[in-house]
Design a protein around this motif. Structure first.
Motif, short mmCIF file in Angstrom:
data_model
loop_
_atom_site.label_atom_id
_atom_site.label_comp_id
_atom_site.label_asym_id
_atom_site.label_seq_id
_atom_site.Cartn_x
_atom_site.Cartn_y
_atom_site.Cartn_z
N LEU A 152 0.83 -1.20 0.00
CA LEU A 152 0.00 0.00 0.00
C LEU A 152 0.86 1.26 0.00
N ILE A 153 1.86 1.30 0.85
CA ILE A 153 2.75 2.46 0.90
C ILE A 153 3.53 2.61 -0.40
N ALA A 154 4.04 1.51 -0.92
CA ALA A 154 4.79 1.56 -2.19
C ALA A 154 3.89 2.01 -3.33
N GLY A 155 2.66 1.54 -3.36
CA GLY A 155 1.72 1.95 -4.39
C GLY A 155 1.38 3.43 -4.31
N ARG A 156 1.22 3.93 -3.11
CA ARG A 156 0.92 5.35 -2.93
C ARG A 156 2.07 6.22 -3.44
N ILE A 157 3.28 5.84 -3.11
CA ILE A 157 4.44 6.60 -3.59
C ILE A 157 4.54 6.50 -5.11
N TYR A 158 4.28 5.31 -5.66
CA TYR A 158 4.35 5.14 -7.11
C TYR A 158 3.32 6.04 -7.81
N LEU A 159 2.12 6.15 -7.27
CA LEU A 159 1.10 6.99 -7.90
C LEU A 159 1.50 8.47 -7.89
N LYS A 160 2.17 8.90 -6.84
CA LYS A 160 2.65 10.28 -6.81
C LYS A 160 3.72 10.51 -7.87
N ILE A 161 4.61 9.55 -8.01
CA ILE A 161 5.65 9.66 -9.03
C ILE A 161 5.03 9.64 -10.43
N TYR A 162 4.03 8.79 -10.62
CA TYR A 162 3.35 8.70 -11.91
C TYR A 162 2.71 10.04 -12.28
N ALA A 163 2.04 10.67 -11.31
CA ALA A 163 1.41 11.97 -11.57
C ALA A 163 2.46 13.03 -11.92
N ALA A 164 3.58 13.04 -11.21
CA ALA A 164 4.64 14.01 -11.49
C ALA A 164 5.24 13.78 -12.88
N THR A 203 3.72 12.40 -15.41
CA THR A 203 2.70 12.71 -16.41
C THR A 203 2.73 14.19 -16.76
N ILE A 204 2.91 15.04 -15.76
CA ILE A 204 2.99 16.48 -16.02
C ILE A 204 4.19 16.77 -16.92
N SER A 205 5.34 16.21 -16.61
CA SER A 205 6.54 16.43 -17.42
C SER A 205 6.38 15.87 -18.83
N HIS A 206 5.77 14.71 -18.93
CA HIS A 206 5.57 14.08 -20.24
C HIS A 206 4.63 14.91 -21.11
N GLU A 207 3.54 15.39 -20.54
CA GLU A 207 2.60 16.21 -21.31
C GLU A 207 3.27 17.48 -21.82
N GLU A 208 4.10 18.06 -21.00
CA GLU A 208 4.80 19.27 -21.41
C GLU A 208 5.78 18.97 -22.55
N SER A 209 6.47 17.84 -22.46
CA SER A 209 7.40 17.49 -23.55
C SER A 209 6.65 17.17 -24.84
N MET A 210 5.45 16.64 -24.72
CA MET A 210 4.63 16.38 -25.92
C MET A 210 4.21 17.70 -26.58
N ILE A 211 3.93 18.72 -25.78
CA ILE A 211 3.62 20.03 -26.35
C ILE A 211 4.83 20.54 -27.12
N ASN A 259 13.54 16.68 -5.99
CA ASN A 259 12.56 16.64 -7.07
C ASN A 259 11.87 15.29 -7.02
N LEU A 260 10.56 15.31 -7.15
CA LEU A 260 9.80 14.08 -7.12
C LEU A 260 9.86 13.44 -8.51
N ASN A 261 10.64 12.37 -8.63
CA ASN A 261 10.73 11.65 -9.91
C ASN A 261 11.16 10.21 -9.65
N LYS A 262 11.24 9.44 -10.72
CA LYS A 262 11.56 8.02 -10.58
C LYS A 262 12.96 7.79 -10.02
N SER A 263 13.93 8.58 -10.45
CA SER A 263 15.30 8.34 -9.99
C SER A 263 15.43 8.58 -8.50
N PHE A 264 14.68 9.53 -7.96
CA PHE A 264 14.71 9.78 -6.52
C PHE A 264 14.19 8.55 -5.75
N ILE A 265 13.07 8.02 -6.18
CA ILE A 265 12.49 6.87 -5.50
C ILE A 265 13.33 5.61 -5.72
N LEU A 266 13.88 5.44 -6.91
CA LEU A 266 14.75 4.28 -7.14
C LEU A 266 16.00 4.36 -6.28
#
Length: 176
Positions: free
Chosen positions: A85-97, A99-107, A148-155
């Protein structure tokens, strides 16, 4: 917002004022992301620290406890589910962060393939300015000036937790 910008690129006549509006929109989204990061900085950092401690402790217990007796299996399932549950919650926060960066790069990518007439210098300038703004400083969810909240921080945190659990398990084996 990205879909609206793409729709506007393909359907409407492109003007420099329209590109300025897009830039203001991207800037407002960045300001909201910075505000959310600053507002939740202390709360989220304490949650991450607590999650690291609890996940490390529960994982160590799961790996080293014999879980004998009538409630042993139940105890193991409850600990495992809390860790997930805790790992999933952290993963969802990283996913949302991300997604924002990805959408901006798509623009930014859509701006590069945009066809602008050669004699429209003001539109070219505004599109280049928006593209450079996105590429040179991408939107990040920051917790103040700490992380910064991202995958490399959590990994990185995950690898440290795994290393610590291995050390704890080796220490507990030499104790017994």
């Amino acid at each position: 917002i990205r879909k609206s910008i793409i729709y506007s690129m393909k359907r409407d006549r492109l003007t420099s004022q329209k590109v300025k509006t897009w830039r203001k929109l991207v800037h407002l989204i960045r300001m909201q992301a910075n505000f959310a990061g600053d507002w939740q900085r202390c709360h989220q950092l304490m949650l991450l620290i607590g999650a690291i401690i609890v996940v490390t402790g529960f994982t160590f217990l799961i790996l080293t406890s014999p879980f004998e007796g009538p409630n042993g299996a139940f105890f193991m399932v409850m600990q495992s589910s809390y860790v997930l549950l805790i790992a999933g919650r952290i993963y969802l926060k990283i996913y949302a962060a991300n997604t924002i960066s990805h959408e901006e790069s798509m623009i930014a990518r859509e701006l590069t393939i945009l066809s602008i007439p050669e004699n429209e210098f003001s539109i070219q300038f505004e599109v280049k300015f928006l593209h450079d703004m996105i590429n040179q400083k991408p939107c990040l969810i920051k917790f103040g000036s700490y992380v910064n909240l991202n995958k490399s921080f959590i990994l990185g945190i995950g690898s440290q937790v795994v290393t610590y659990i291995i050390v704890l398990m080796q220490f507990s084996q030499t104790q017994s």
